[in-house]
Design an enzyme around this catalytic site. Structure first.
Site, mmCIF file in Angstrom:
data_model
loop_
_atom_site.group_PDB
_atom_site.id
_atom_site.type_symbol
_atom_site.label_atom_id
_atom_site.label_comp_id
_atom_site.label_asym_id
_atom_site.label_seq_id
_atom_site.Cartn_x
_atom_site.Cartn_y
_atom_site.Cartn_z
ATOM 1 N N GLN A 1 2.088 -5.851 -3.305
ATOM 2 C CA GLN A 1 2.452 -5.975 -1.886
ATOM 3 C C GLN A 1 3.779 -5.249 -1.596
ATOM 4 O O GLN A 1 4.118 -4.316 -2.305
ATOM 5 C CB GLN A 1 2.523 -7.445 -1.448
ATOM 6 C CG GLN A 1 1.176 -8.173 -1.456
ATOM 7 C CD GLN A 1 0.824 -8.761 -2.804
ATOM 8 O OE1 GLN A 1 1.650 -9.347 -3.479
ATOM 9 N NE2 GLN A 1 -0.407 -8.606 -3.214
ATOM 10 N N VAL B 1 3.197 14.405 -3.494
ATOM 11 C CA VAL B 1 2.517 15.292 -2.540
ATOM 12 C C VAL B 1 0.991 15.269 -2.701
ATOM 13 O O VAL B 1 0.304 16.191 -2.280
ATOM 14 C CB VAL B 1 3.049 16.745 -2.674
ATOM 15 C CG1 VAL B 1 4.489 16.839 -2.196
ATOM 16 C CG2 VAL B 1 2.928 17.250 -4.114
ATOM 17 N N ARG C 1 1.953 -29.099 -6.594
ATOM 18 C CA ARG C 1 1.761 -29.648 -7.942
ATOM 19 C C ARG C 1 0.362 -30.190 -8.202
ATOM 20 O O ARG C 1 0.156 -31.159 -8.911
ATOM 21 C CB ARG C 1 2.845 -30.694 -8.264
ATOM 22 C CG ARG C 1 4.131 -30.020 -8.619
ATOM 23 C CD ARG C 1 5.349 -30.346 -7.856
ATOM 24 N NE ARG C 1 5.234 -30.669 -6.478
ATOM 25 C CZ ARG C 1 6.028 -31.515 -5.853
ATOM 26 N NH1 ARG C 1 6.950 -32.149 -6.529
ATOM 27 N NH2 ARG C 1 5.892 -31.731 -4.562
ATOM 28 N N LYS D 1 2.398 2.120 -5.057
ATOM 29 C CA LYS D 1 3.062 1.567 -6.248
ATOM 30 C C LYS D 1 2.234 1.822 -7.494
ATOM 31 O O LYS D 1 2.775 2.097 -8.554
ATOM 32 C CB LYS D 1 3.266 0.051 -6.103
ATOM 33 C CG LYS D 1 4.275 -0.340 -5.081
ATOM 34 C CD LYS D 1 4.351 -1.839 -4.948
ATOM 35 C CE LYS D 1 3.068 -2.452 -4.459
ATOM 36 N NZ LYS D 1 2.703 -2.124 -3.086
ATOM 37 N N GLY E 1 -4.197 -3.983 -4.412
ATOM 38 C CA GLY E 1 -5.192 -2.974 -4.762
ATOM 39 C C GLY E 1 -4.451 -1.711 -5.107
ATOM 40 O O GLY E 1 -3.930 -1.045 -4.229
ATOM 41 N N HIS E 2 -4.323 -1.429 -6.378
ATOM 42 C CA HIS E 2 -3.553 -0.267 -6.803
ATOM 43 C C HIS E 2 -4.502 0.862 -7.207
ATOM 44 O O HIS E 2 -5.288 0.713 -8.123
ATOM 45 C CB HIS E 2 -2.645 -0.637 -7.985
ATOM 46 C CG HIS E 2 -1.552 -1.567 -7.584
ATOM 47 N ND1 HIS E 2 -0.723 -2.175 -8.479
ATOM 48 C CD2 HIS E 2 -1.143 -1.976 -6.372
ATOM 49 C CE1 HIS E 2 0.143 -2.936 -7.830
ATOM 50 N NE2 HIS E 2 -0.099 -2.827 -6.554
ATOM 51 N N ASP F 1 0.810 -1.228 0.000
ATOM 52 C CA ASP F 1 0.000 0.000 0.000
ATOM 53 C C ASP F 1 0.840 1.274 0.000
ATOM 54 O O ASP F 1 0.404 2.308 0.496
ATOM 55 C CB ASP F 1 -0.943 0.052 1.223
ATOM 56 C CG ASP F 1 -1.757 -1.206 1.352
ATOM 57 O OD1 ASP F 1 -2.282 -1.663 0.332
ATOM 58 O OD2 ASP F 1 -1.856 -1.737 2.472
HETATM 59 P P1 IMP Z 1 -2.849 -12.649 1.349
HETATM 60 O O1 IMP Z 1 -1.886 -12.092 0.354
HETATM 61 O O2 IMP Z 1 -4.296 -12.347 1.025
HETATM 62 O O3 IMP Z 1 -2.606 -14.102 1.631
HETATM 63 O O4 IMP Z 1 -2.596 -11.904 2.754
HETATM 64 C C1 IMP Z 1 -1.403 -12.090 3.494
HETATM 65 C C2 IMP Z 1 -0.961 -10.801 4.133
HETATM 66 O O5 IMP Z 1 -0.537 -9.900 3.125
HETATM 67 C C3 IMP Z 1 -2.051 -10.073 4.930
HETATM 68 O O6 IMP Z 1 -1.451 -9.420 6.031
HETATM 69 C C4 IMP Z 1 -2.571 -9.061 3.939
HETATM 70 O O7 IMP Z 1 -3.167 -7.954 4.585
HETATM 71 C C5 IMP Z 1 -1.280 -8.677 3.236
HETATM 72 N N1 IMP Z 1 -1.468 -8.178 1.885
HETATM 73 C C6 IMP Z 1 -1.729 -8.881 0.768
HETATM 74 N N2 IMP Z 1 -1.822 -8.083 -0.298
HETATM 75 C C7 IMP Z 1 -1.591 -6.844 0.142
HETATM 76 C C8 IMP Z 1 -1.523 -5.569 -0.512
HETATM 77 O O8 IMP Z 1 -1.660 -5.436 -1.732
HETATM 78 N N3 IMP Z 1 -1.271 -4.518 0.310
HETATM 79 C C9 IMP Z 1 -1.054 -4.642 1.643
HETATM 80 N N4 IMP Z 1 -1.115 -5.798 2.271
HETATM 81 C C10 IMP Z 1 -1.372 -6.899 1.544
#
Ligand code: IMP
Length: 426
Positions: free
Chosen positions: A222, A412, A142, A16, A40-41, A13
């Protein structure tokens, strides 16, 4: 050719999407190489806000080739909804390529994701419940189903039958509802027909682009601290969001990775569980959360908020090969009297400068801060480094000093125009 990898250098978050969109103006190809619709971009331009989940951020520009590469896990139902949503908002002229080696997220993955979280109780990971972990687990086991299998009716039938036998047993053990073969097969065969025209060997496509001398942008999802290998395991995602993972997850040679831009908020946030040494509560946390709209794009959960942590940032720089930083949401900090930056941790009376592997140790780490005077001015309209109040300039310089990494961009505000580039990266 020229390549730029955009990675999240914290817990995701970081913005990116915005930087990828900004840098994509110069790119020929934009590649998502790992993760799925857990990302979520958010991208804002021309007064319009778009939230992308699995589709690469170059989708708004008809000249850009958008690649969903082999390291991704793709939920076809959600991906098509996302695509139709974009089309309904006028984004009809796009180029999209989906790897035939990417893995498919199916309904039982989501069901298992939720069930495992329930089963873990207060040890839950806090996942996005999009089925990402169970899908990557099937890949490693697999018994995964790839896009190449999905679009071949005979292969899909067999692969789904085999997987479902095991998955239904797992679901039964967890006391969850099981799935009917026909239901999934019929529904997903329709999605297969729709995505078929986009499917190809994206590794070959990227090789052609490299040979042509294209500018290729790799869009990380992520953040490094959520990396399966280098993050705060087990409170991580199930793929590697590092620059190092890009060649494997996109099917290109490591020698083609040039610049790696680490995206970093001017503070730190985290969603889900797990250690977070610089986390704060109270008025300052609320101030930052509200000004920064720190609520999950996918789940809408309020994000945990803290001061900037240069120990984890340095760690991310090292394991991900970050050679430039982009400092995001600097404007959010306007109005605070004092700002703190964590430069080291103290653990059991010792000073440490890296992230410990043991979570028990990481939980014991206390942040050591330097304090800097804040600034009161609204900086959302500045267009250069020199226009920033001197205290904001010093804040950026301190980050550079503590991370030994040049800041190439600062931001900004949410709009493309509120992005100030200090260095050419392509
Ligand atoms: P998962 O990827 O849904 O398995 O979640 C595993 C961990 O990664 C959790 O703490 C989620 O909140 C975090 N996470 C997964 N995708 C994102 C992202 O795009 N932004 C922030 N945290 C994420």
């Amino acid at each position: 050719m020229s390549t730029l990898v955009v990675v999240g250098s914290q817990w995701g978050d970081e913005g990116k999407g915005k930087i990828t969109d900004y840098m994509a103006q110069e790119a020929d190809v934009v590649v998502r190489s790992q993760g799925g619709n857990n990302a979520g971009h958010t991208i804002t331009f021309g007064g319009n806000k778009f939230a992308l989940r699995s589709i690469p951020s170059g989708i708004f520009n008809p000249k850009i080739k958008n690649v969903m590469a082999n390291g991704m896990v793709i939920d076809p139902k959600q991906m098509l909804e996302e695509l139709h949503g974009l089309e309904a908002r006028g984004i009809k002229d796009y180029q999209l390529f989906i790897s035939n080696r990417a893995h498919v997220v199916l309904p039982y993955h989501q069901q298992l994701d939720g069930a495992m979280e329930k089963f873990k109780g207060d040890k839950k990971i806090g996942t996005t419940k999009r089925g990402i972990g169970p899908c990557y687990a099937d890949k490693a086991n697999r018994i995964g189903i790839r896009i190449a299998d999905l679009i071949d009716p005979i292969a899909f039938k067999q692969a789904l039958k085999d997987a479902l036998t095991i998955k239904n047993m797992e679901l039964q053990m967890l006391g969850e509802k099981t799935f009917e073969f026909e239901q999934i097969y019929d529904e997903y065969s329709k999605y297969a027909l729709e995505i078929n025209p986009f499917v190809c060997d994206t590794s070959l496509l990227l090789e052609e682009e490299i040979e042509k001398g294209s500018k290729i942008l790799f869009e990380g999802a992520q953040g490094v601290m959520l990396c399966l290998d280098h993050g705060t395991y087990p409170y991580v995602t199930s793929s590697s969001p590092t620059g190092a993972s890009v060649p494997l997850n996109a099917g290109i040679a490591p020698k083609y990775i040039q610049n790696v831009l680490g995206i970093c908020k001017a503070y730190t946030t985290r969603v889900g569980e797990g250690p977070f040494p610089t986390e704060i509560d109270g008025d300052i946390a609320t101030y930052i959360r509200e000004r920064g709209h720190e609520y999950g794009t996918v789940t809408k959960r309020p994000r945990r908020v803290g001061y900037l942590d240069c120990v984890s940032l340095n760690y991310a720089r090292r394991v991900s090969g970050i050679n430039y930083l982009a400092i995001m949401l600097l404007d959010v900090l306007s109005g605070l009297d004092t700002l703190k930056i964590c430069y080291a941790y103290e653990m059991d009376g010792k000073i440490i400068n890296t992230v410990p592997a043991s979570l028990l140790e990481y939980e014991k780490c206390k942040p050591l801060y330097i304090e800097l005077p804040g600034w009161q001015e609204d900086i959302s309209k500045v267009t250069s480094f020199e226009e920033l109040p001197i205290n904001a300039q010093n804040y950026i310089k301190k980050i550079e000093e503590l991370t030994k990494t040049e800041v190439a961009i600062f931001s900004v505000g949410p709009d493309r125009l509120q992005t100030i580039k200090l260095k050419e990266l392509f």
